[in-house]
Design a protein around this motif. Structure first.
Motif, PDB file in Angstrom:
ATOM      1  N   TYR A  85       3.526   2.174  -5.968  1.00  0.00           N
ATOM      2  CA  TYR A  85       3.460   2.322  -4.510  1.00  0.00           C
ATOM      3  C   TYR A  85       4.849   2.114  -3.925  1.00  0.00           C
ATOM      4  N   VAL A 124       2.251   6.822  -5.261  1.00  0.00           N
ATOM      5  CA  VAL A 124       1.885   6.808  -3.849  1.00  0.00           C
ATOM      6  C   VAL A 124       3.108   6.423  -3.038  1.00  0.00           C
ATOM      7  N   TYR A 161       4.520   5.921   1.146  1.00  0.00           N
ATOM      8  CA  TYR A 161       4.250   5.912   2.587  1.00  0.00           C
ATOM      9  C   TYR A 161       5.536   6.116   3.369  1.00  0.00           C
ATOM     10  N   GLY A 182       7.146   8.080   0.955  1.00  0.00           N
ATOM     11  CA  GLY A 182       6.573   9.388   0.659  1.00  0.00           C
ATOM     12  C   GLY A 182       7.644  10.413   0.328  1.00  0.00           C
ATOM     13  N   THR A 236       0.376  10.956  -4.046  1.00  0.00           N
ATOM     14  CA  THR A 236      -0.186  10.784  -2.704  1.00  0.00           C
ATOM     15  C   THR A 236       0.942  10.487  -1.734  1.00  0.00           C
ATOM     16  N   ILE A 275       1.667   9.559   2.215  1.00  0.00           N
ATOM     17  CA  ILE A 275       1.051   9.056   3.434  1.00  0.00           C
ATOM     18  C   ILE A 275       2.065   9.168   4.571  1.00  0.00           C
ATOM     19  N   ILE A 286      -1.697  12.734   3.294  1.00  0.00           N
ATOM     20  CA  ILE A 286      -2.476  12.086   4.348  1.00  0.00           C
ATOM     21  C   ILE A 286      -1.698  12.121   5.657  1.00  0.00           C
ATOM     22  N   VAL A 309      -1.227   2.505   7.416  1.00  0.00           N
ATOM     23  CA  VAL A 309      -1.477   1.610   6.287  1.00  0.00           C
ATOM     24  C   VAL A 309      -1.747   0.182   6.756  1.00  0.00           C
ATOM     25  N   VAL A 335      -7.394   4.184   4.155  1.00  0.00           N
ATOM     26  CA  VAL A 335      -6.325   4.821   3.385  1.00  0.00           C
ATOM     27  C   VAL A 335      -6.525   4.572   1.886  1.00  0.00           C
ATOM     28  N   ILE A 376      -7.420   7.250  -1.302  1.00  0.00           N
ATOM     29  CA  ILE A 376      -6.555   7.387  -2.480  1.00  0.00           C
ATOM     30  C   ILE A 376      -7.342   7.109  -3.758  1.00  0.00           C
TER      31      ILE A 376
END
Length: 204
Positions: free
Chosen positions: A27, A93, A95, A99, A117, A119, A142, A178, A185, A189
């Motif tokens: 992440y 993942v 964000y 991202g 993924t 976000i 997302i 998030v 969220v 996922i």
């Protein structure tokens, strides 16, 4: 509360928080989202081994003078992957800023990423759109339905450029989705990852 452990990545100390059981999930955080194990991490850890490092110069990870551009950051995360001992493919993942980094990583090292993924991702600078065509894994993009920071066009362009992507819009969520809707969220996922696992052919 989960304290960071420090991992030596080619001489650079990196703060990493890690928890959960299941397939490894790396992440990558957004700007300012450091120093804490968030509820979105905890919710993801219900179905994956969540590994949450802090970018160089963020949180408890010191800045590095060799870091000059996105390419350096992408290579850094491959070095971190090696230091973590991640030899097989993993779920990635990211964000916001994370991202953008995740998309660049998946395009640079497509064979390493099982799923991607993004976000509310920022980015999409030239010539990145062409680079995204190199991503081979399934992707979930997302969008925060009430995002006032990242235009919907940017998020939807990621979804259109990634070869195997689908778009999910979380209505009513702002850019900090998030934090605002962590369980929603994380649930999206984990469902995405579980669906991939159920359709993968067993190893011979």
């Amino acid at each position: 509360m989960l304290d960071a452990q420090f991992l030596d990545v080619l001489g650079a100390p990196v703060a990493v928080r890690r928890r959960g059981a299941g397939p490894p999930l790396l992440y990558l955080h957004g700007a300012g989202m450091t120093g804490k194990w968030l509820q979105v991490h905890e919710a993801l850890a219900a179905g994956a081994e969540v590994i949450a490092p802090e970018h160089p110069g963020c949180g408890e990870t010191p800045a590095q003078d060799w870091l000059r551009d996105m390419g350096d950051l992408v290579v850094h995360y491959d070095d971190l992957r090696r230091a973590l001992g991640l030899r097989g493919r993993f779920d990635l993942v990211g964000y916001s800023l994370g991202g953008w980094i995740a998309a660049e990583f998946a395009a640079t090292f497509p064979a390493l990423v099982r799923s991607l993924t993004l976000i509310a991702p920022i980015g999409l600078t030239t010539p990145q759109p062409r680079l995204l065509r190199r991503v081979t894994c399934p992707a979930l993009v997302i969008e925060a339905g009430a995002d006032r920071i990242v235009p919907a066009e940017t998020v939807r362009r990621y979804a259109s450029l990634l070869p195997h992507a689908r778009l999910l819009v979380i209505q009513g969520a702002g850019h900090m989705l998030v934090l605002e809707q962590p369980d929603t969220v994380a649930g999206a996922i984990l469902t995405f990852i579980r669906d991939l696992t159920s359709t993968e052919e067993p190893s011979p």
